[in-house]
Motif scaffolding. Structure first.
Motif, PDB file in Angstrom:
ATOM      1  N   TYR A 147     -47.867  33.716 -10.836  1.00  0.00           N
ATOM      2  CA  TYR A 147     -47.848  33.740 -12.299  1.00  0.00           C
ATOM      3  C   TYR A 147     -48.037  35.165 -12.830  1.00  0.00           C
ATOM      4  CZ  TYR A 147     -48.220  28.634 -12.409  1.00  0.00           C
ATOM      5  OH  TYR A 147     -47.988  27.285 -12.272  1.00  0.00           O
ATOM      6  N   HIS A 148     -48.876  35.928 -12.190  1.00  0.00           N
ATOM      7  CA  HIS A 148     -49.106  37.315 -12.604  1.00  0.00           C
ATOM      8  C   HIS A 148     -47.813  38.120 -12.487  1.00  0.00           C
ATOM      9  CE1 HIS A 148     -50.969  41.247 -13.037  1.00  0.00           C
ATOM     10  NE2 HIS A 148     -50.345  41.610 -11.927  1.00  0.00           N
ATOM     11  N   ARG A 194     -44.795  36.991 -12.318  1.00  0.00           N
ATOM     12  CA  ARG A 194     -43.785  36.437 -13.228  1.00  0.00           C
ATOM     13  C   ARG A 194     -44.007  36.941 -14.648  1.00  0.00           C
ATOM     14  NH1 ARG A 194     -43.445  30.101 -14.170  1.00  0.00           N
ATOM     15  NH2 ARG A 194     -45.311  30.618 -15.337  1.00  0.00           N
ATOM     16  N   LYS A 195     -45.257  37.044 -15.071  1.00  0.00           N
ATOM     17  CA  LYS A 195     -45.588  37.509 -16.420  1.00  0.00           C
ATOM     18  C   LYS A 195     -45.039  38.917 -16.650  1.00  0.00           C
ATOM     19  CE  LYS A 195     -49.585  38.411 -19.379  1.00  0.00           C
ATOM     20  NZ  LYS A 195     -51.051  38.383 -19.444  1.00  0.00           N
ATOM     21  N   TYR A 196     -45.125  39.755 -15.641  1.00  0.00           N
ATOM     22  CA  TYR A 196     -44.654  41.134 -15.771  1.00  0.00           C
ATOM     23  C   TYR A 196     -43.242  41.323 -15.220  1.00  0.00           C
ATOM     24  CZ  TYR A 196     -49.398  42.044 -17.155  1.00  0.00           C
ATOM     25  OH  TYR A 196     -50.599  42.018 -17.830  1.00  0.00           O
ATOM     26  N   GLU A 197     -42.541  40.218 -14.998  1.00  0.00           N
ATOM     27  CA  GLU A 197     -41.141  40.208 -14.554  1.00  0.00           C
ATOM     28  C   GLU A 197     -40.932  41.061 -13.298  1.00  0.00           C
ATOM     29  OE1 GLU A 197     -38.835  41.329 -17.950  1.00  0.00           O
ATOM     30  OE2 GLU A 197     -39.526  39.613 -19.123  1.00  0.00           O
TER      31      GLU A 197
END
Length: 105
Positions: free
Chosen positions: A77-78, A80-83
């Motif tokens: 998730y981390h 993914r959040k910052y692509e």
């Protein structure tokens, strides 16, 4: 006509509407009456506390069993959040495999 239950479409809609009205009444009653009742609050807290104490070990065992998965998912998730998923897959191939096995990726 629904052959599996023997109800017409109109009867099904009536049942659904009645259910929705009932749930709305229950929700309204809870928020306007029960949630403000000190006896209900006390009883509810006691029940929650009892449940917590009886199930503490189960919850701990479940967490220990899934610890590696939970850490991998949070890391995913981390990234993914910052692509930066491509970097995640490159740096953590074992975690990617674990997430794919569990259906998260």
């Amino acid at each position: 006509m629904d052959s599996s239950h023997g109800l017409s479409e109109e009867q099904v809609q009536t049942l659904i509407n009645n259910y929705k009205k009932k749930r709305e009444r229950e929700k309204k009653y809870y928020h306007e009456v029960l949630a403000k009742n000190p006896e209900y609050i006390k009883k509810n807290r006691e029940g929650a506390n009892t449940h917590y104490h009886y199930n503490k070990e189960k919850k701990k065992a479940q967490y220990e069993k899934d610890k590696e998965f939970l850490r991998a998912r949070q890391l995913f998730y981390h990234y993914r959040k910052y692509e930066m998923l491509d970097k995640f897959e490159e740096i953590h191939p074992q975690k990617v495999e674990l997430l794919r096995q569990r259906g998260t990726m």
